[in-house]
Write a protein that holds these residues in place. Sequence first.
Motif, PDB file in Angstrom:
ATOM      1  N   ASP A   1       0.836  -1.196   0.000  1.00 41.64           N
ATOM      2  CA  ASP A   1       0.000   0.000   0.000  1.00 41.64           C
ATOM      3  C   ASP A   1       0.873   1.248   0.000  1.00 41.64           C
ATOM      4  O   ASP A   1       2.072   1.189   0.255  1.00 41.64           O
ATOM      5  CB  ASP A   1      -0.918   0.019   1.227  1.00 41.64           C
ATOM      6  CG  ASP A   1      -2.020  -1.032   1.152  1.00 41.64           C
ATOM      7  OD1 ASP A   1      -2.258  -1.570   0.050  1.00 41.64           O
ATOM      8  OD2 ASP A   1      -2.628  -1.323   2.192  1.00 41.64           O
ATOM      9  N   ILE A   2       0.261   2.388  -0.251  1.00 45.16           N
ATOM     10  CA  ILE A   2       0.965   3.661  -0.276  1.00 45.16           C
ATOM     11  C   ILE A   2       0.643   4.432   0.994  1.00 45.16           C
ATOM     12  O   ILE A   2      -0.529   4.610   1.336  1.00 45.16           O
ATOM     13  CB  ILE A   2       0.580   4.467  -1.526  1.00 45.16           C
ATOM     14  CG1 ILE A   2       1.007   3.694  -2.765  1.00 45.16           C
ATOM     15  CG2 ILE A   2       1.217   5.859  -1.491  1.00 45.16           C
ATOM     16  CD1 ILE A   2       0.554   4.303  -4.064  1.00 45.16           C
TER      17      ILE A   2
ATOM     18  N   LYS B   1       4.858   0.365  14.514  1.00 48.41           N
ATOM     19  CA  LYS B   1       5.530  -0.517  13.555  1.00 48.41           C
ATOM     20  C   LYS B   1       6.554   0.302  12.781  1.00 48.41           C
ATOM     21  O   LYS B   1       6.367   1.486  12.528  1.00 48.41           O
ATOM     22  CB  LYS B   1       4.531  -1.128  12.584  1.00 48.41           C
ATOM     23  CG  LYS B   1       3.556  -2.083  13.241  1.00 48.41           C
ATOM     24  CD  LYS B   1       3.047  -3.076  12.234  1.00 48.41           C
ATOM     25  CE  LYS B   1       1.978  -3.972  12.813  1.00 48.41           C
ATOM     26  NZ  LYS B   1       2.463  -5.028  13.625  1.00 48.41           N
ATOM     27  N   TYR B   2       7.650  -0.357  12.405  1.00 55.27           N
ATOM     28  CA  TYR B   2       8.616   0.250  11.517  1.00 55.27           C
ATOM     29  C   TYR B   2       8.237  -0.149  10.097  1.00 55.27           C
ATOM     30  O   TYR B   2       7.962  -1.321   9.828  1.00 55.27           O
ATOM     31  CB  TYR B   2      10.033  -0.234  11.812  1.00 55.27           C
ATOM     32  CG  TYR B   2      10.544   0.156  13.177  1.00 55.27           C
ATOM     33  CD1 TYR B   2      10.584   1.489  13.571  1.00 55.27           C
ATOM     34  CD2 TYR B   2      10.995  -0.808  14.069  1.00 55.27           C
ATOM     35  CE1 TYR B   2      11.061   1.857  14.816  1.00 55.27           C
ATOM     36  CE2 TYR B   2      11.478  -0.456  15.315  1.00 55.27           C
ATOM     37  CZ  TYR B   2      11.509   0.874  15.684  1.00 55.27           C
ATOM     38  OH  TYR B   2      11.981   1.227  16.921  1.00 55.27           O
ATOM     39  N   MET B   3       8.210   0.831   9.205  1.00 56.60           N
ATOM     40  CA  MET B   3       7.870   0.556   7.815  1.00 56.60           C
ATOM     41  C   MET B   3       8.993   1.049   6.917  1.00 56.60           C
ATOM     42  O   MET B   3       9.444   2.179   7.043  1.00 56.60           O
ATOM     43  CB  MET B   3       6.572   1.245   7.429  1.00 56.60           C
ATOM     44  CG  MET B   3       5.372   0.715   8.143  1.00 56.60           C
ATOM     45  SD  MET B   3       3.883   1.433   7.455  1.00 56.60           S
ATOM     46  CE  MET B   3       2.711   0.914   8.696  1.00 56.60           C
ATOM     47  N   LEU B   4       9.430   0.167   6.031  1.00 52.31           N
ATOM     48  CA  LEU B   4      10.398   0.540   5.010  1.00 52.31           C
ATOM     49  C   LEU B   4       9.583   1.000   3.811  1.00 52.31           C
ATOM     50  O   LEU B   4       8.779   0.229   3.274  1.00 52.31           O
ATOM     51  CB  LEU B   4      11.284  -0.650   4.638  1.00 52.31           C
ATOM     52  CG  LEU B   4      12.352  -0.381   3.585  1.00 52.31           C
ATOM     53  CD1 LEU B   4      13.375   0.637   4.092  1.00 52.31           C
ATOM     54  CD2 LEU B   4      13.039  -1.673   3.185  1.00 52.31           C
ATOM     55  N   ILE B   5       9.773   2.265   3.429  1.00 52.95           N
ATOM     56  CA  ILE B   5       8.974   2.793   2.319  1.00 52.95           C
ATOM     57  C   ILE B   5       9.878   3.292   1.198  1.00 52.95           C
ATOM     58  O   ILE B   5      11.011   3.712   1.427  1.00 52.95           O
ATOM     59  CB  ILE B   5       8.028   3.922   2.773  1.00 52.95           C
ATOM     60  CG1 ILE B   5       8.809   5.113   3.326  1.00 52.95           C
ATOM     61  CG2 ILE B   5       7.017   3.428   3.778  1.00 52.95           C
ATOM     62  CD1 ILE B   5       7.974   6.362   3.466  1.00 52.95           C
TER      63      ILE B   5
ATOM     64  N   ILE C   1       4.817   0.816   0.732  1.00 48.65           N
ATOM     65  CA  ILE C   1       5.349   0.079   1.875  1.00 48.65           C
ATOM     66  C   ILE C   1       6.014  -1.191   1.341  1.00 48.65           C
ATOM     67  O   ILE C   1       5.368  -2.015   0.714  1.00 48.65           O
ATOM     68  CB  ILE C   1       4.254  -0.281   2.883  1.00 48.65           C
ATOM     69  CG1 ILE C   1       3.545   0.960   3.393  1.00 48.65           C
ATOM     70  CG2 ILE C   1       4.825  -1.101   4.047  1.00 48.65           C
ATOM     71  CD1 ILE C   1       2.284   0.681   4.190  1.00 48.65           C
ATOM     72  N   LYS C   2       7.314  -1.338   1.623  1.00 47.07           N
ATOM     73  CA  LYS C   2       8.058  -2.500   1.150  1.00 47.07           C
ATOM     74  C   LYS C   2       8.214  -3.570   2.217  1.00 47.07           C
ATOM     75  O   LYS C   2       8.338  -4.740   1.913  1.00 47.07           O
ATOM     76  CB  LYS C   2       9.415  -2.066   0.634  1.00 47.07           C
ATOM     77  CG  LYS C   2       9.306  -1.063  -0.517  1.00 47.07           C
ATOM     78  CD  LYS C   2      10.643  -0.722  -1.051  1.00 47.07           C
ATOM     79  CE  LYS C   2      10.627  -1.213  -2.477  1.00 47.07           C
ATOM     80  NZ  LYS C   2      11.926  -1.246  -3.089  1.00 47.07           N
ATOM     81  N   GLU C   3       8.238  -3.135   3.476  1.00 46.30           N
ATOM     82  CA  GLU C   3       8.423  -4.062   4.582  1.00 46.30           C
ATOM     83  C   GLU C   3       7.794  -3.444   5.821  1.00 46.30           C
ATOM     84  O   GLU C   3       7.763  -2.229   5.970  1.00 46.30           O
ATOM     85  CB  GLU C   3       9.911  -4.308   4.795  1.00 46.30           C
ATOM     86  CG  GLU C   3      10.229  -5.492   5.657  1.00 46.30           C
ATOM     87  CD  GLU C   3      11.734  -5.804   5.648  1.00 46.30           C
ATOM     88  OE1 GLU C   3      12.229  -6.196   6.712  1.00 46.30           O
ATOM     89  OE2 GLU C   3      12.383  -5.640   4.608  1.00 46.30           O
TER      90      GLU C   3
END
Length: 99
Positions: free
Chosen positions: A46-47, A82-86, A93-95
């Motif tokens: 998702d974005i 949460k930690y989000m890798l974007i 959202i990549k991770e």
Amino acid sequence: MTYKKPFAALTIGLLCSLSSLSFAADEPSVTLDRPGAGAVEMKIGDIVPAEYQRESLEIKDWKNRKLKAPEQHEQWVEIKGKYMLISVPTGTIKEMVDK
């Protein structure tokens, strides 16, 4: 004997729906309450909203938090525990990792 086929179809349908529910529960997500849009659930792919794509929200000490190194044009941000890798250019959202 005429009840066997409908019963079997109903049983298979219920099993499939239960397995899809258990799979959905394993997928990490975060729910944001967006003014004017209501609650929005975000998951990998998702974005994120534009405000999370700012450099000022980037987690710079990702090593200390045991997060993997972001690639070029990526950054770690924290959203609702949460930690989000974007991806910064796209906001995708990549991770997603629990804090």
